[in-house]
Design a protein around this motif. Sequence first.
Motif, mmCIF file in Angstrom:
data_model
loop_
_atom_site.group_PDB
_atom_site.id
_atom_site.type_symbol
_atom_site.label_atom_id
_atom_site.label_comp_id
_atom_site.label_asym_id
_atom_site.label_seq_id
_atom_site.Cartn_x
_atom_site.Cartn_y
_atom_site.Cartn_z
ATOM 1 N N ALA A 175 -22.499 51.627 15.423
ATOM 2 C CA ALA A 175 -23.783 51.518 14.490
ATOM 3 C C ALA A 175 -25.085 50.744 15.212
ATOM 4 C CB ALA A 175 -23.232 50.473 13.207
ATOM 5 N N GLN A 176 -26.186 51.286 14.655
ATOM 6 C CA GLN A 176 -27.409 50.878 15.180
ATOM 7 C C GLN A 176 -27.687 49.536 14.755
ATOM 8 O OE1 GLN A 176 -30.601 53.711 14.494
ATOM 9 N NE2 GLN A 176 -32.111 52.187 15.514
ATOM 10 N N VAL A 177 -27.738 48.548 15.408
ATOM 11 C CA VAL A 177 -28.233 47.258 15.152
ATOM 12 C C VAL A 177 -29.616 46.927 14.938
ATOM 13 C CG1 VAL A 177 -28.048 44.626 15.773
ATOM 14 C CG2 VAL A 177 -25.963 46.167 16.545
ATOM 15 N N LEU A 178 -29.879 46.694 13.513
ATOM 16 C CA LEU A 178 -31.294 46.397 13.308
ATOM 17 C C LEU A 178 -31.637 45.055 12.980
ATOM 18 C CD1 LEU A 178 -31.872 49.432 10.723
ATOM 19 C CD2 LEU A 178 -32.277 49.565 13.347
ATOM 20 N N GLU A 179 -33.024 44.734 13.567
ATOM 21 C CA GLU A 179 -33.474 43.502 13.359
ATOM 22 C C GLU A 179 -34.103 43.364 11.709
ATOM 23 O OE1 GLU A 179 -33.181 40.588 15.067
ATOM 24 O OE2 GLU A 179 -32.162 41.538 16.684
ATOM 25 N N ASP A 180 -34.364 42.332 11.151
ATOM 26 C CA ASP A 180 -34.967 42.326 9.732
ATOM 27 C C ASP A 180 -36.110 42.927 9.627
ATOM 28 O OD1 ASP A 180 -32.788 40.666 9.164
ATOM 29 O OD2 ASP A 180 -33.814 38.839 9.062
ATOM 30 N N ASP A 181 -36.881 43.014 10.670
ATOM 31 C CA ASP A 181 -38.287 43.740 10.348
ATOM 32 C C ASP A 181 -38.248 45.269 10.426
ATOM 33 O OD1 ASP A 181 -37.625 43.762 13.071
ATOM 34 O OD2 ASP A 181 -39.809 43.684 13.585
ATOM 35 N N ALA A 182 -37.083 45.777 10.703
ATOM 36 C CA ALA A 182 -36.536 47.288 10.657
ATOM 37 C C ALA A 182 -36.064 47.533 9.525
ATOM 38 C CB ALA A 182 -35.895 47.799 12.019
ATOM 39 N N LEU A 183 -35.463 46.496 8.922
ATOM 40 C CA LEU A 183 -34.642 47.034 7.391
ATOM 41 C C LEU A 183 -35.416 47.539 6.458
ATOM 42 C CD1 LEU A 183 -32.122 44.042 7.465
ATOM 43 C CD2 LEU A 183 -31.625 46.385 8.245
ATOM 44 N N ALA A 184 -36.685 47.018 6.375
ATOM 45 C CA ALA A 184 -37.435 47.526 5.266
ATOM 46 C C ALA A 184 -37.926 49.042 5.263
ATOM 47 C CB ALA A 184 -38.894 46.571 5.110
ATOM 48 N N ALA A 185 -38.248 49.297 6.703
ATOM 49 C CA ALA A 185 -38.511 50.685 7.109
ATOM 50 C C ALA A 185 -37.315 51.661 6.850
ATOM 51 C CB ALA A 185 -39.141 50.693 8.646
ATOM 52 N N LEU A 186 -36.008 50.923 7.180
ATOM 53 C CA LEU A 186 -34.988 51.919 6.981
ATOM 54 C C LEU A 186 -34.818 52.157 5.352
ATOM 55 C CD1 LEU A 186 -32.284 53.089 7.986
ATOM 56 C CD2 LEU A 186 -31.201 50.952 7.245
ATOM 57 N N VAL A 187 -34.895 51.085 4.640
ATOM 58 C CA VAL A 187 -34.901 51.470 3.203
ATOM 59 C C VAL A 187 -35.981 52.458 2.576
ATOM 60 C CG1 VAL A 187 -34.834 50.445 0.868
ATOM 61 C CG2 VAL A 187 -33.501 49.354 2.918
ATOM 62 N N ASP A 188 -37.013 52.527 3.027
ATOM 63 C CA ASP A 188 -38.023 53.240 2.739
ATOM 64 C C ASP A 188 -37.913 54.782 3.248
ATOM 65 O OD1 ASP A 188 -39.474 51.281 1.698
ATOM 66 O OD2 ASP A 188 -40.816 51.088 3.168
ATOM 67 N N ARG A 189 -37.165 54.781 4.280
ATOM 68 C CA ARG A 189 -36.837 56.400 4.646
ATOM 69 C C ARG A 189 -35.999 57.041 3.727
ATOM 70 N NH1 ARG A 189 -33.459 55.939 9.813
ATOM 71 N NH2 ARG A 189 -32.623 57.885 8.968
ATOM 72 N N PHE A 190 -35.174 56.365 2.931
ATOM 73 C CA PHE A 190 -34.279 57.051 1.982
ATOM 74 C C PHE A 190 -34.884 57.282 0.653
ATOM 75 C CE2 PHE A 190 -31.760 55.731 5.632
ATOM 76 C CZ PHE A 190 -30.832 56.793 5.664
ATOM 77 N N ASP A 191 -34.516 58.439 0.127
ATOM 78 C CA ASP A 191 -35.115 58.411 -1.433
ATOM 79 C C ASP A 191 -34.325 57.640 -2.428
ATOM 80 O OD1 ASP A 191 -36.754 60.787 -0.816
ATOM 81 O OD2 ASP A 191 -34.660 61.907 -0.591
ATOM 82 N N GLN A 192 -32.993 57.259 -2.295
ATOM 83 C CA GLN A 192 -32.259 56.515 -3.162
ATOM 84 C C GLN A 192 -31.395 55.637 -2.449
ATOM 85 O OE1 GLN A 192 -30.054 59.332 -5.566
ATOM 86 N NE2 GLN A 192 -31.767 59.748 -6.667
ATOM 87 N N VAL A 193 -31.109 54.280 -2.898
ATOM 88 C CA VAL A 193 -30.505 53.190 -2.489
ATOM 89 C C VAL A 193 -29.188 52.615 -3.536
ATOM 90 C CG1 VAL A 193 -30.820 50.975 -1.341
ATOM 91 C CG2 VAL A 193 -32.260 52.577 -1.001
ATOM 92 N N ILE A 194 -28.091 52.663 -2.944
ATOM 93 C CA ILE A 194 -27.385 51.844 -3.723
ATOM 94 C C ILE A 194 -26.478 50.752 -2.951
ATOM 95 C CG2 ILE A 194 -24.951 52.176 -4.571
ATOM 96 C CD1 ILE A 194 -25.238 55.118 -4.811
ATOM 97 N N THR A 195 -26.417 49.618 -3.599
ATOM 98 C CA THR A 195 -26.088 48.431 -3.016
ATOM 99 C C THR A 195 -24.765 47.986 -3.718
ATOM 100 O OG1 THR A 195 -28.342 47.671 -2.386
ATOM 101 C CG2 THR A 195 -26.557 45.799 -2.419
ATOM 102 N N LEU A 196 -23.539 47.806 -2.920
ATOM 103 C CA LEU A 196 -22.347 47.447 -3.366
ATOM 104 C C LEU A 196 -21.903 46.362 -2.350
ATOM 105 C CD1 LEU A 196 -20.758 50.861 -3.561
ATOM 106 C CD2 LEU A 196 -21.238 49.314 -5.513
#
Length: 119
Positions: free
Chosen positions: A98-119
Amino acid sequence: MAKSLLIISRQAPWSGPGPREALDIALAGGAFDLPLGMLFLDDGVFQLMPGQAPGQVQQKDLTANLQALPMFGVDELFVAASSLRARGLDSVPLSLEAQVLEDDALAALVDRFDQVITL
């Protein structure tokens, strides 16, 4: 074109139904060629630790489901570096790449996807 989906798994492997449900959604989406990624955050990082013994807590092993993700086309796997550090796991090898991401990259990751599900 199918909408992309990010599944965020935040729970420890046997803390409830969330981790298994997240994996089921990912595997089903992958089987239908849905563009998706999976992020392990907070206690969800424990799902990627090797050598788990689910029988000791009378649970089924999630390892086989996790290992099946790439076979179902779920190749975009991410883990939060801060979650690993906070749990003293930043130097432990993960059971799945898995790609390890720092906190500043997490927001950009979420923005890349159309929908997000959190469980």
